[in-house]
Design a protein around this motif. Structure first.
Motif, PDB file in Angstrom:
ATOM      1  N   THR A   1       0.838  -1.203   0.000  1.00  0.00           N
ATOM      2  CA  THR A   1       0.000   0.000   0.000  1.00  0.00           C
ATOM      3  C   THR A   1       0.870   1.249   0.000  1.00  0.00           C
ATOM      4  N   ALA A   2       2.037   1.190   0.619  1.00  0.00           N
ATOM      5  CA  ALA A   2       2.937   2.346   0.607  1.00  0.00           C
ATOM      6  C   ALA A   2       3.383   2.645  -0.820  1.00  0.00           C
ATOM      7  N   GLN A   3       3.710   1.605  -1.571  1.00  0.00           N
ATOM      8  CA  GLN A   3       4.120   1.794  -2.967  1.00  0.00           C
ATOM      9  C   GLN A   3       2.951   2.310  -3.802  1.00  0.00           C
ATOM     10  N   ALA A   4       1.761   1.804  -3.542  1.00  0.00           N
ATOM     11  CA  ALA A   4       0.582   2.261  -4.273  1.00  0.00           C
ATOM     12  C   ALA A   4       0.331   3.745  -4.006  1.00  0.00           C
ATOM     13  N   ARG A   5       0.515   4.162  -2.762  1.00  0.00           N
ATOM     14  CA  ARG A   5       0.316   5.579  -2.428  1.00  0.00           C
ATOM     15  C   ARG A   5       1.364   6.441  -3.116  1.00  0.00           C
ATOM     16  N   THR A   6       2.603   5.981  -3.158  1.00  0.00           N
ATOM     17  CA  THR A   6       3.669   6.713  -3.846  1.00  0.00           C
ATOM     18  C   THR A   6       3.366   6.830  -5.337  1.00  0.00           C
ATOM     19  N   ASP A   7       2.956   5.725  -5.935  1.00  0.00           N
ATOM     20  CA  ASP A   7       2.615   5.733  -7.360  1.00  0.00           C
ATOM     21  C   ASP A   7       1.440   6.657  -7.641  1.00  0.00           C
ATOM     22  N   LEU A   8       0.461   6.639  -6.756  1.00  0.00           N
ATOM     23  CA  LEU A   8      -0.715   7.486  -6.913  1.00  0.00           C
ATOM     24  C   LEU A   8      -0.314   8.959  -6.863  1.00  0.00           C
ATOM     25  N   ARG A   9       0.518   9.312  -5.878  1.00  0.00           N
ATOM     26  CA  ARG A   9       0.980  10.703  -5.760  1.00  0.00           C
ATOM     27  C   ARG A   9       1.790  11.123  -6.974  1.00  0.00           C
ATOM     28  N   SER A  10       2.719  10.271  -7.413  1.00  0.00           N
ATOM     29  CA  SER A  10       3.558  10.642  -8.559  1.00  0.00           C
ATOM     30  C   SER A  10       2.731  10.728  -9.840  1.00  0.00           C
ATOM     31  N   GLY A  11       1.663   9.957  -9.906  1.00  0.00           N
ATOM     32  CA  GLY A  11       0.770  10.049 -11.064  1.00  0.00           C
ATOM     33  C   GLY A  11       0.024  11.371 -11.132  1.00  0.00           C
ATOM     34  N   HIS A  12      -0.062  12.041  -9.992  1.00  0.00           N
ATOM     35  CA  HIS A  12      -0.743  13.339  -9.940  1.00  0.00           C
ATOM     36  C   HIS A  12       0.222  14.514 -10.003  1.00  0.00           C
ATOM     37  N   ASP A  13       1.520  14.232 -10.002  1.00  0.00           N
ATOM     38  CA  ASP A  13       2.512  15.309 -10.086  1.00  0.00           C
ATOM     39  C   ASP A  13       2.313  16.109 -11.365  1.00  0.00           C
ATOM     40  N   GLY A  14       2.336  17.398 -11.221  1.00  0.00           N
ATOM     41  CA  GLY A  14       2.255  18.280 -12.387  1.00  0.00           C
ATOM     42  C   GLY A  14       0.866  18.499 -12.923  1.00  0.00           C
ATOM     43  N   VAL A  15      -0.124  17.855 -12.358  1.00  0.00           N
ATOM     44  CA  VAL A  15      -1.498  18.006 -12.864  1.00  0.00           C
ATOM     45  C   VAL A  15      -1.979  19.448 -12.728  1.00  0.00           C
ATOM     46  N   ALA A  16      -1.627  20.084 -11.627  1.00  0.00           N
ATOM     47  CA  ALA A  16      -2.143  21.429 -11.357  1.00  0.00           C
ATOM     48  C   ALA A  16      -1.441  22.514 -12.155  1.00  0.00           C
ATOM     49  N   SER A  17      -0.219  22.280 -12.609  1.00  0.00           N
ATOM     50  CA  SER A  17       0.502  23.350 -13.308  1.00  0.00           C
ATOM     51  C   SER A  17      -0.163  23.694 -14.627  1.00  0.00           C
ATOM     52  N   GLY A  18      -0.441  24.972 -14.785  1.00  0.00           N
ATOM     53  CA  GLY A  18      -1.039  25.463 -16.023  1.00  0.00           C
ATOM     54  C   GLY A  18      -2.528  25.235 -16.129  1.00  0.00           C
ATOM     55  N   SER A  19      -3.140  24.726 -15.098  1.00  0.00           N
ATOM     56  CA  SER A  19      -4.574  24.433 -15.187  1.00  0.00           C
ATOM     57  C   SER A  19      -5.348  25.065 -14.027  1.00  0.00           C
ATOM     58  N   ASP A  20      -4.815  26.168 -13.492  1.00  0.00           N
ATOM     59  CA  ASP A  20      -5.494  26.850 -12.398  1.00  0.00           C
ATOM     60  C   ASP A  20      -6.902  27.244 -12.796  1.00  0.00           C
ATOM     61  N   GLY A  21      -7.816  27.025 -11.888  1.00  0.00           N
ATOM     62  CA  GLY A  21      -9.201  27.415 -12.122  1.00  0.00           C
ATOM     63  C   GLY A  21     -10.065  26.326 -12.739  1.00  0.00           C
ATOM     64  N   LEU A  22      -9.478  25.259 -13.184  1.00  0.00           N
ATOM     65  CA  LEU A  22     -10.281  24.178 -13.766  1.00  0.00           C
ATOM     66  C   LEU A  22     -10.875  23.337 -12.641  1.00  0.00           C
ATOM     67  N   THR A  23     -12.141  23.073 -12.718  1.00  0.00           N
ATOM     68  CA  THR A  23     -12.795  22.291 -11.664  1.00  0.00           C
ATOM     69  C   THR A  23     -12.314  20.843 -11.665  1.00  0.00           C
ATOM     70  N   SER A  24     -11.870  20.350 -12.809  1.00  0.00           N
ATOM     71  CA  SER A  24     -11.403  18.966 -12.864  1.00  0.00           C
ATOM     72  C   SER A  24     -10.153  18.772 -12.016  1.00  0.00           C
ATOM     73  N   VAL A  25      -9.298  19.796 -11.914  1.00  0.00           N
ATOM     74  CA  VAL A  25      -8.098  19.695 -11.085  1.00  0.00           C
ATOM     75  C   VAL A  25      -8.500  19.580  -9.620  1.00  0.00           C
ATOM     76  N   SER A  26      -9.467  20.350  -9.217  1.00  0.00           N
ATOM     77  CA  SER A  26      -9.968  20.272  -7.840  1.00  0.00           C
ATOM     78  C   SER A  26     -10.548  18.890  -7.560  1.00  0.00           C
ATOM     79  N   ALA A  27     -11.289  18.363  -8.516  1.00  0.00           N
ATOM     80  CA  ALA A  27     -11.877  17.032  -8.360  1.00  0.00           C
ATOM     81  C   ALA A  27     -10.778  15.973  -8.264  1.00  0.00           C
ATOM     82  N   LEU A  28      -9.735  16.106  -9.078  1.00  0.00           N
ATOM     83  CA  LEU A  28      -8.623  15.152  -9.025  1.00  0.00           C
ATOM     84  C   LEU A  28      -7.926  15.189  -7.666  1.00  0.00           C
ATOM     85  N   LYS A  29      -7.754  16.380  -7.118  1.00  0.00           N
ATOM     86  CA  LYS A  29      -7.131  16.497  -5.794  1.00  0.00           C
ATOM     87  C   LYS A  29      -8.001  15.825  -4.735  1.00  0.00           C
ATOM     88  N   THR A  30      -9.312  15.980  -4.854  1.00  0.00           N
ATOM     89  CA  THR A  30     -10.240  15.342  -3.915  1.00  0.00           C
ATOM     90  C   THR A  30     -10.151  13.822  -4.023  1.00  0.00           C
TER      91      THR A  30
END
Length: 86
Positions: free
Chosen positions: A4-33
């Motif tokens: 589960t620790a590896q899964a959490r690391t993979d999950l976090r790294s899969g979300h790296d960079g998602v927010a850059s350049g996409s400020d204000g998009l509701t989908s980014v907020s949903a992804l963070k949730t």
């Protein structure tokens, strides 16, 4: 098997960079949730596994001891030799 620790690391790294350049998009907020939700779920799974591990080891040891005792009792039973009865 994936921890589960590896899964959490993979999950976090899969979300790296998602927010850059996409400020204000509701989908980014949903992804963070969703990320937060899955991190909590994986942490709960890890906690449950950590809780069960010593209990399962104890049960396995106890069952092994019971099996050995039952086996010894079975070995103590003297069966008639069928060759003598003929």
């Amino acid at each position: 098997m994936t921890s589960t620790a590896q899964a959490r690391t993979d999950l976090r790294s899969g979300h790296d960079g998602v927010a850059s350049g996409s400020d204000g998009l509701t989908s980014v907020s949903a992804l963070k949730t969703v990320l937060t939700s899955w991190e909590k779920r994986l942490a709960a799974v890890q906690d449950e596994c950590d809780s069960l591990e010593p209990k399962l080891h104890r049960v396995a040891k106890e069952l092994g001891e019971v099996d050995a005792k039952v086996g010894a009792k079975g070995d103590a039973i003297i069966l008639p030799d069928s060759r003598r009865e003929r």
